[in-house]
Design a protein around this motif. Structure first.
Motif: not given
Length: 435
Positions: A67-78
């Motif tokens: 779950e946290q890795l998916n949230a991190l991926a969203e931050e990276y895309e931003k």
């Protein structure tokens, strides 16, 4: 209290000095107590020159941080415009088999997990050389060992982890246990006191990987020379059955299995952690990777970490690098994958996720960690690392630990005798190496 990871490394140094004498297969942390010239590694300057509006795929096994890795991926895309698609396979799934199937299907994930050593061999045709990446100079030196081949580094160490018997200090107090058990007889006494107080001593799991990897490794790690023992077992010149250390190891297994909860045959990993975190048992064999899931249920739980003894000699916890991020040179976007990994350990966002969200002990010696962030179990790993033993299962070819796990599942269910279990562990090795 904030501390540099260098403090962690200092505590682990003794482990490496002692462990390397046992065949050099303690892929745990050591060395280094300086930040590189006092400077933080900069975020990847090359990211602007890399492709934008692309998708890189991460095929990863660590369910605890999915779950946290998916949230991190969203931050990276931003921040970068590059999308990271995370696909998680772990827990009861056979990650290695699924990765092979993924690649065989024609899909080439940009990043995937690998334990290193023998496990890395099948992927050397696609593992990118990461030796010149900016984060390499900040790595704890021995964390490089599992993914180093001929002096070149082919993987980024995910983190440093340790495992033993996580225990509920309040339940121990309720049972009148005032000192941490360090030997097998003391552990037996603690289990008896817990039962007398109406408390289930151990929360066990039926997961093949927990038993076939972590529990069997206790017998491997206690060998005088683990690497030589494993090499001899693979060569057929030594056997697990008849080995004095594994005979002692069986006593530890019996203490855990014989004092576990009634539903041990059906308790998967999630059930084990949830029931332990709910106070249904006093101990479970797991590591600091469970802290996040425990906190979701009871963040106020008072936890400690006990050693895993097999005799009257004081036991130890076991510390190592759990896995490595491999960049796939045959994927569509390997350079973008390298940029993402660099961002993970150099950007403030990435470092915050590593410590506060993933609750990792980082493998880099220039990332600060706070005890309140990484949790009680990780702090206990730090404190007990000086005497710890290492992780050895990746010395076996793929398929062996799965065979170990199947044998352990049968033993958990009471279907095998001591001798039959040890024979099946030997057979699990020979079934693979003789193919």
């Amino acid at each position: 209290m904030k501390r540099k990871l260098a403090f962690v490394i200092a505590t682990v140094c003794t482990l490496i000095i002692a462990g390397c004498g046992n065949g050099g297969n303690n892929n745990s942390a050591s060395g280094g107590n300086a930040v590189n010239s006092g400077a933080e590694t900069a975020a990847p300057e090359t990211s602007a020159a890399l492709a934008k509006d692309v998708t890189i795929k991460m095929f990863q096994f660590k369910v605890e941080i999915a779950e946290q890795l998916n949230a991190l991926a969203e931050e990276y895309e931003k921040e970068t415009g590059v999308k990271v698609e995370v696909e998680t396979h772990g827990g009861g799934e056979d990650y290695g088999a699924l990765l092979k199937a993924e690649i065989a299907s024609g899909s080439e994930p940009e990043i995937f997990n690998n334990g290193g050593y023998t496990a890395l061999v099948p992927y050397m045709d696609r593992a990118a050389d990461l030796s010149n990446e900016p984060w390499v100079e900040s790595l704890i030196p021995t964390s490089k060992a599992p993914a180093t081949v001929d002096g070149k580094l082919y993987g980024m160490p995910m983190n440093v982890e340790g495992y033993g018997l996580i225990y509920n200090k309040d339940l121990f107090s309720e049972a009148g246990i005032t000192e941490e058990p360090k030997t097998l007889s003391q552990l037996k006494d603690a289990a008896a006191k817990l039962k007398a107080a109406g408390i289930t001593p151990f929360e066990a799991t039926n997961e093949w990987w927990s038993m076939g990897i972590h529990l069997v490794n206790v017998g491997l790690a206690h060998q005088p020379d683990p690497k030589k023992f494993i090499d001899d077992v693979k060569a057929g010149t030594q056997t697990i059955k008849g080995n004095a250390v594994f005979e002692q190891w069986l006593d530890l297994v019996d203490v855990i299995f014989g004092n576990a909860q009634d539903n041990k045959m059906t308790a998967d990993y999630a059930t084990q952690v949830a029931e332990f975190a709910s106070g249904k048992a006093a101990m479970m064999l797991q590591g600091n990777w469970t802290q996040g899931d425990i906190d979701k249920i009871d963040p106020a739980l008072n936890l400690g970490l006990l050693p895993l003894p097999i005799s009257e000699k004081e036991g130890t916890i076991l510390v190592g690098v759990p896995n490595n991020y491999i960049v796939n040179s045959k994927s569509a976007h390997p350079e973008e994958a390298k940029a993402f990994l660099n961002w993970l350990v150099s950007s403030e966002t990435g470092k915050t996720y590593l410590t506060k969200e993933f609750k990792f002990i980082p493998a880099e010696n220039n990332i600060e960690t706070d005890a309140a962030d990484i949790g009680q179990v990780a702090v206990a790993v730090q404190e007990k690392s000086a005497a710890a033993l290492g992780w050895n299962w990746d010395m076996f070819p793929d398929g062996v630990t799965q065979g170990f796990g199947a044998a352990m599942q049968e033993y958990l269910g009471g279907q095998l005798s001591h001798d039959q279990l040890l024979e099946k562990l030997d057979k699990a090795v020979q079934d693979i190496v003789q193919q």
